[in-house]
Scaffold this active site. Sequence first.
Site, mmCIF file in Angstrom:
data_model
loop_
_atom_site.group_PDB
_atom_site.id
_atom_site.type_symbol
_atom_site.label_atom_id
_atom_site.label_comp_id
_atom_site.label_asym_id
_atom_site.label_seq_id
_atom_site.Cartn_x
_atom_site.Cartn_y
_atom_site.Cartn_z
ATOM 1 C CG ASP A 102 -13.741 8.303 -12.701
ATOM 2 O OD1 ASP A 102 -13.596 7.718 -13.928
ATOM 3 O OD2 ASP A 102 -13.444 8.017 -11.944
ATOM 4 C CG HIS A 104 -11.950 5.116 -15.655
ATOM 5 N ND1 HIS A 104 -11.641 6.372 -14.928
ATOM 6 C CD2 HIS A 104 -10.912 4.580 -16.241
ATOM 7 C CE1 HIS A 104 -10.055 6.557 -15.380
ATOM 8 N NE2 HIS A 104 -9.878 5.336 -16.044
ATOM 9 C CB SER A 155 -13.317 9.059 -8.347
ATOM 10 O OG SER A 155 -13.231 9.369 -9.574
HETATM 11 CO CO1 B1M Z 1 -7.652 5.037 -16.763
HETATM 12 N N1 B1M Z 1 -6.900 5.299 -15.080
HETATM 13 N N2 B1M Z 1 -7.464 6.979 -16.958
HETATM 14 N N3 B1M Z 1 -8.422 5.104 -18.510
HETATM 15 N N4 B1M Z 1 -7.598 3.389 -16.529
HETATM 16 C C1 B1M Z 1 -6.955 3.848 -14.306
HETATM 17 C C2 B1M Z 1 -8.318 4.039 -13.512
HETATM 18 C C3 B1M Z 1 -5.516 3.716 -13.625
HETATM 19 C C4 B1M Z 1 -5.527 3.030 -12.163
HETATM 20 C C5 B1M Z 1 -4.346 3.408 -14.430
HETATM 21 C C6 B1M Z 1 -2.926 3.332 -13.809
HETATM 22 O O1 B1M Z 1 -2.356 4.355 -13.765
HETATM 23 N N5 B1M Z 1 -2.457 2.078 -13.640
HETATM 24 C C7 B1M Z 1 -5.405 5.200 -13.472
HETATM 25 C C8 B1M Z 1 -5.881 6.032 -12.057
HETATM 26 C C9 B1M Z 1 -4.714 6.532 -11.079
HETATM 27 C C10 B1M Z 1 -5.363 7.272 -9.849
HETATM 28 O O2 B1M Z 1 -6.378 7.936 -9.897
HETATM 29 N N6 B1M Z 1 -4.337 7.305 -9.113
HETATM 30 C C11 B1M Z 1 -6.033 6.024 -14.629
HETATM 31 C C12 B1M Z 1 -5.824 7.399 -15.275
HETATM 32 C C13 B1M Z 1 -4.691 7.946 -14.548
HETATM 33 C C14 B1M Z 1 -6.657 7.791 -16.294
HETATM 34 C C15 B1M Z 1 -6.405 9.082 -16.729
HETATM 35 C C16 B1M Z 1 -6.322 10.321 -15.868
HETATM 36 C C17 B1M Z 1 -5.288 9.123 -17.947
HETATM 37 C C18 B1M Z 1 -4.780 10.558 -18.491
HETATM 38 O O3 B1M Z 1 -5.613 11.078 -19.052
HETATM 39 N N7 B1M Z 1 -3.710 10.860 -18.395
HETATM 40 C C19 B1M Z 1 -7.875 9.494 -17.701
HETATM 41 C C20 B1M Z 1 -9.028 9.956 -16.802
HETATM 42 C C21 B1M Z 1 -9.849 10.459 -17.241
HETATM 43 C C22 B1M Z 1 -10.906 10.896 -16.542
HETATM 44 O O4 B1M Z 1 -11.646 10.125 -16.036
HETATM 45 N N8 B1M Z 1 -11.297 12.289 -16.258
HETATM 46 C C23 B1M Z 1 -8.091 7.610 -17.978
HETATM 47 C C24 B1M Z 1 -8.555 7.299 -19.038
HETATM 48 C C25 B1M Z 1 -8.855 6.018 -19.467
HETATM 49 C C26 B1M Z 1 -9.535 5.677 -20.727
HETATM 50 C C27 B1M Z 1 -10.643 6.482 -21.311
HETATM 51 C C28 B1M Z 1 -8.342 5.421 -21.773
HETATM 52 C C29 B1M Z 1 -10.033 4.248 -20.199
HETATM 53 C C30 B1M Z 1 -11.408 4.144 -19.825
HETATM 54 C C31 B1M Z 1 -12.444 3.736 -20.832
HETATM 55 C C32 B1M Z 1 -13.735 3.576 -20.363
HETATM 56 O O5 B1M Z 1 -14.013 3.016 -19.244
HETATM 57 N N9 B1M Z 1 -14.776 3.892 -21.370
HETATM 58 C C33 B1M Z 1 -9.141 3.874 -19.187
HETATM 59 C C34 B1M Z 1 -8.790 2.596 -18.530
HETATM 60 C C35 B1M Z 1 -9.602 1.580 -19.420
HETATM 61 C C36 B1M Z 1 -8.354 2.215 -17.437
HETATM 62 C C37 B1M Z 1 -7.871 0.784 -16.869
HETATM 63 C C38 B1M Z 1 -6.787 0.263 -17.518
HETATM 64 C C39 B1M Z 1 -8.998 -0.278 -16.704
HETATM 65 C C40 B1M Z 1 -10.199 0.387 -16.158
HETATM 66 C C41 B1M Z 1 -11.415 -0.866 -16.412
HETATM 67 O O6 B1M Z 1 -12.149 -0.542 -17.320
HETATM 68 N N10 B1M Z 1 -11.127 -1.873 -15.725
HETATM 69 C C42 B1M Z 1 -7.659 1.387 -15.178
HETATM 70 C C43 B1M Z 1 -6.742 0.476 -14.561
HETATM 71 C C44 B1M Z 1 -7.171 0.017 -13.448
HETATM 72 O O7 B1M Z 1 -8.411 0.043 -12.924
HETATM 73 N N11 B1M Z 1 -6.599 -0.781 -12.510
HETATM 74 C C45 B1M Z 1 -7.192 2.908 -15.355
HETATM 75 C C46 B1M Z 1 -11.933 -2.821 -15.694
HETATM 76 C C47 B1M Z 1 -13.458 -2.616 -14.889
HETATM 77 C C48 B1M Z 1 -14.264 -3.813 -15.140
HETATM 78 O O8 B1M Z 1 -12.895 -2.584 -13.822
HETATM 79 O O9 B1M Z 1 -14.184 -0.378 -13.166
HETATM 80 O O10 B1M Z 1 -12.765 -1.508 -11.478
HETATM 81 P P1 B1M Z 1 -13.769 -1.529 -12.608
HETATM 82 O O11 B1M Z 1 -15.045 -2.274 -12.070
HETATM 83 C C49 B1M Z 1 -15.002 -3.460 -11.455
HETATM 84 C C50 B1M Z 1 -14.884 -3.220 -9.837
HETATM 85 O O12 B1M Z 1 -14.233 -1.901 -9.314
HETATM 86 C C51 B1M Z 1 -16.477 -3.207 -9.471
HETATM 87 O O13 B1M Z 1 -16.944 -3.870 -10.545
HETATM 88 C C52 B1M Z 1 -16.052 -4.191 -11.466
HETATM 89 C C53 B1M Z 1 -15.897 -5.640 -11.749
HETATM 90 O O14 B1M Z 1 -17.034 -6.426 -11.500
HETATM 91 N N12 B1M Z 1 -17.206 -1.799 -9.640
HETATM 92 C C54 B1M Z 1 -18.257 -1.515 -8.778
HETATM 93 C C55 B1M Z 1 -16.943 -0.740 -10.343
HETATM 94 N N13 B1M Z 1 -18.072 0.199 -10.222
HETATM 95 C C56 B1M Z 1 -18.726 -0.297 -9.424
HETATM 96 C C57 B1M Z 1 -20.069 0.209 -8.879
HETATM 97 C C58 B1M Z 1 -20.723 -0.630 -7.985
HETATM 98 C C59 B1M Z 1 -20.381 -1.799 -7.517
HETATM 99 C C60 B1M Z 1 -19.174 -2.209 -8.163
HETATM 100 O O15 B1M Z 1 -21.840 -0.188 -7.292
HETATM 101 C C61 B1M Z 1 -22.623 1.292 -7.572
#
Ligand code: B1M
Length: 219
Positions: A102, A104, A155
């Site tokens: 992963d 992200h 993940s």
């Molecule tokens: Co990707 N991605 N992405 N992506 N991406 C998602 C996660 C997805 C839901 C988008 C969608 O389809 N709507 C989807 C996953 C679907 C699934 O698994 N069923 C997805 C996909 C499919 C993919 C790829 C597979 C796409 C592809 O290649 N075809 C690929 C994966 C590659 C890989 O990982 N092997 C991919 C790639 C990418 C980018 C590189 C383009 C980019 C990431 C850049 C980066 O992070 N450096 C990206 C992005 C930006 C997203 C979305 C749009 C936004 C994620 C984000 O940064 N959110 C995302 C959509 C979504 O999440 N709904 C998506 C903002 C961030 C602050 O939120 O990380 O959730 P989050 O963190 C929150 C809480 O969750 C929590 O605190 C934070 C807020 O306070 N939290 C914790 C997180 N970690 C924590 C740990 C803790 C405590 C709290 O304690 C240890």
Amino acid sequence: LPVGERLERRIIDGARKGLEDDIDEALADGTKALDIVNTYLLGGMKTVGELFGSGQMQLPFVLQSAEVMKSAVALLEPHMEKVEGDGDRSKGTVVLATVRGDVHDIGKNLVDIILTNNGYTVVNIGIKQPVSAMIEAAEEHGADVIGMSGLLVKSTVVMKENLAELASRGLDQRWPVLLGGAALTRTYVEDDLASAFPGTVRYAKDAFEGLRLMEPLVA
Ligand code: B1M
């Protein structure tokens, strides 16, 4: 547009140019750095996720949005409130990683900032980390907690395997585990994962819940 909405738009459009000016303006208006992150930047990222998920946005544009998000967080970080530490003493140490497979890391890095600003020592070992690397870092740094982040549905399975590996190595009582990331649900962690793990595992919905959970976990 009001500056908050402009910032949200910038994330959606991946528009980096002029970002500093908008951030300065939002801060000058009296909006707190963390509120800018939580309301406008995360609001923009949510829309990006929806557009991508429904096929209306292609991956390179998601990447651009992520880059603007990272720049914005970096610009805001010096303006975030810091809790005065107890001298040089850390409240505890956490190893933080995005799990194997992963990439992200925006959420993980926000957790890093919030915990660091609140007196914890964070050893952020990056993305795509196998559990063995987390264990090594936790041993090396005398960590109190291991924190795993992951956004892919895949993940959530990796996290389950990681917990199983900690248990099979007899390390389940050594470090409590904090889990977060958009693909997880509270029920999955607190029912499915916790029932199969002899040690302590907790779910944090966001960085602030992560912060609240740290105190009992390091105690
Ligand atoms: Co990707 N991605 N992405 N992506 N991406 C998602 C996660 C997805 C839901 C988008 C969608 O389809 N709507 C989807 C996953 C679907 C699934 O698994 N069923 C997805 C996909 C499919 C993919 C790829 C597979 C796409 C592809 O290649 N075809 C690929 C994966 C590659 C890989 O990982 N092997 C991919 C790639 C990418 C980018 C590189 C383009 C980019 C990431 C850049 C980066 O992070 N450096 C990206 C992005 C930006 C997203 C979305 C749009 C936004 C994620 C984000 O940064 N959110 C995302 C959509 C979504 O999440 N709904 C998506 C903002 C961030 C602050 O939120 O990380 O959730 P989050 O963190 C929150 C809480 O969750 C929590 O605190 C934070 C807020 O306070 N939290 C914790 C997180 N970690 C924590 C740990 C803790 C405590 C709290 O304690 C240890």
